[in-house]
Design an enzyme around this catalytic site. Structure first.
Site, PDB file in Angstrom:
ATOM      1  N   THR A  80     -71.176 -74.391 -11.335  1.00 50.83           N
ATOM      2  CA  THR A  80     -71.314 -75.842 -11.106  1.00 50.83           C
ATOM      3  C   THR A  80     -70.960 -76.620 -12.387  1.00 50.83           C
ATOM      4  O   THR A  80     -71.667 -77.539 -12.789  1.00 50.83           O
ATOM      5  CB  THR A  80     -72.736 -76.203 -10.602  1.00 50.83           C
ATOM      6  OG1 THR A  80     -73.234 -75.176  -9.727  1.00 50.83           O
ATOM      7  CG2 THR A  80     -72.705 -77.512  -9.818  1.00 50.83           C
ATOM      8  N   GLU A 103     -73.849 -65.799 -11.832  1.00 44.65           N
ATOM      9  CA  GLU A 103     -73.348 -67.157 -12.087  1.00 44.65           C
ATOM     10  C   GLU A 103     -74.596 -68.028 -12.229  1.00 44.65           C
ATOM     11  O   GLU A 103     -75.353 -68.199 -11.274  1.00 44.65           O
ATOM     12  CB  GLU A 103     -72.481 -67.623 -10.901  1.00 44.65           C
ATOM     13  CG  GLU A 103     -72.044 -69.071 -11.020  1.00 44.65           C
ATOM     14  CD  GLU A 103     -71.467 -69.620  -9.705  1.00 44.65           C
ATOM     15  OE1 GLU A 103     -70.781 -68.892  -8.967  1.00 44.65           O
ATOM     16  OE2 GLU A 103     -71.728 -70.809  -9.428  1.00 44.65           O
ATOM     17  N   LYS A 131     -61.986 -69.555  -7.194  1.00 43.12           N
ATOM     18  CA  LYS A 131     -63.185 -69.453  -6.366  1.00 43.12           C
ATOM     19  C   LYS A 131     -62.853 -70.100  -5.019  1.00 43.12           C
ATOM     20  O   LYS A 131     -62.542 -71.297  -4.970  1.00 43.12           O
ATOM     21  CB  LYS A 131     -64.322 -70.194  -7.081  1.00 43.12           C
ATOM     22  CG  LYS A 131     -65.564 -70.420  -6.245  1.00 43.12           C
ATOM     23  CD  LYS A 131     -66.717 -70.891  -7.111  1.00 43.12           C
ATOM     24  CE  LYS A 131     -67.795 -71.534  -6.260  1.00 43.12           C
ATOM     25  NZ  LYS A 131     -69.139 -71.295  -6.780  1.00 43.12           N
ATOM     26  N   ARG A 168     -77.087 -76.655 -12.330  1.00 45.24           N
ATOM     27  CA  ARG A 168     -77.741 -77.611 -11.437  1.00 45.24           C
ATOM     28  C   ARG A 168     -79.150 -77.865 -11.936  1.00 45.24           C
ATOM     29  O   ARG A 168     -79.872 -78.681 -11.364  1.00 45.24           O
ATOM     30  CB  ARG A 168     -77.805 -77.050 -10.008  1.00 45.24           C
ATOM     31  CG  ARG A 168     -76.429 -76.876  -9.401  1.00 45.24           C
ATOM     32  CD  ARG A 168     -76.518 -76.256  -8.013  1.00 45.24           C
ATOM     33  NE  ARG A 168     -75.336 -75.465  -7.780  1.00 45.24           N
ATOM     34  CZ  ARG A 168     -75.139 -74.700  -6.736  1.00 45.24           C
ATOM     35  NH1 ARG A 168     -76.066 -74.598  -5.804  1.00 45.24           N
ATOM     36  NH2 ARG A 168     -74.034 -74.013  -6.606  1.00 45.24           N
TER      37      ARG A 168
HETATM   38  C1  3PG Z   1     -72.040 -71.980  -4.961  1.00 44.44           C
HETATM   39  O1  3PG Z   1     -72.337 -72.763  -5.837  1.00 44.44           O
HETATM   40  O2  3PG Z   1     -71.174 -71.139  -5.125  1.00 44.44           O
HETATM   41  C2  3PG Z   1     -72.698 -72.120  -3.615  1.00 44.44           C
HETATM   42  O3  3PG Z   1     -73.811 -72.928  -3.653  1.00 44.44           O
HETATM   43  C3  3PG Z   1     -73.018 -70.800  -3.039  1.00 44.44           C
HETATM   44  O4  3PG Z   1     -73.036 -70.943  -1.686  1.00 44.44           O
HETATM   45  P1  3PG Z   1     -74.147 -70.226  -0.792  1.00 44.44           P
HETATM   46  O5  3PG Z   1     -75.432 -70.929  -1.110  1.00 44.44           O
HETATM   47  O6  3PG Z   1     -73.741 -70.444   0.627  1.00 44.44           O
HETATM   48  O7  3PG Z   1     -74.187 -68.782  -1.186  1.00 44.44           O
END
Ligand code: 3PG
Length: 204
Positions: A68, A40, A128, A44
């Protein structure tokens, strides 16, 4: 093969926050070579769009998703760059409606039954579960799944999923795959360890 089935064959989806194209290509090459064929790529950073475009070209077999995705503009950038799916931390009906219109596989972030039902209303089959650990972890997810199990909805828990708890999520049959940033720019050894864990849960 449908997206959900592909993710069920991979089981662990690294969530990547990348500073530039070279970093993205290097990371995705390492993931593919060491047994994790999905990622993924989060919007960001500015690099996300070009990484998705180039990785899709260089590693066409990789299941490259966009993360995101907070607005319709980024949704289109991800889709046009060749992302095979997209996710968002929350449920934004405007973004989900646009994804449906484009035929772009979209897994919105949910952590309540109301959000699940709104997402299902748009035809989403993969949700999700975010932020997984802070929302109550596997106990919460199991409760959330129960009333929808008969519908075949699948989940991708993300947020606080790490090597120490990843297997407790993967044991849940409705979990198609998990996501996590512990695999962001990580050493090769960490990828190999995650791939070995994933292999235990891939449906034969
Ligand atoms: C995401 O965007 O899915 C999260 O930032 C992932 O979460 P994590 O950093 O706790 O793995």
């Amino acid at each position: 093969m449908p997206l959900i089935e592909k993710l069920e064959q991979i089981k662990i989806v690294p969530v990547l926050v990348l500073n530039n194209l070279d970093e993205g290509i290097e990371m995705c090459r390492s993931l593919c070579e060491n047994g994790l064929g999905a990622a993924e790529i989060t919007f960001r950073t500015q690099a996300a769009e070009s990484v998705i475009r180039e990785v899709s070209r260089q590693f066409p077999e990789m299941v490259v998703g966009a993360g995101t995705i907070l607005n319709v503009a980024d949704l289109h950038r991800a889709f046009d760059a060749g992302a095979k799916f997209a996710v968002s931390p929350g449920f934004n009906p405007k973004v989900v409606a646009e994804a449906v219109k484009c035929g772009f596989e979209f897994a919105p972030g949910v952590c309540t039954p109301s959000e699940c039902e709104q997402a299902m209303e748009f035809g989403c089959k993969l949700l999700k579960f975010f932020p997984a650990e802070a929302s109550g972890g596997t106990a919460m997810l199991k409760s959330l799944i129960a009333p929808y199990r008969h519908l075949g909805i699948k989940f991708m828990p993300t947020g606080g999923v790490k090597p120490n708890n990843v297997e407790s999520y993967l044991e849940i049959p409705e979990v198609a795959a998990v996501g996590g940033t512990w695999l962001n720019k990580c050493p090769v050894e960490t990828i190999k360890e995650a791939a070995a864990i994933a292999a235990k849960y891939i449906r034969k």
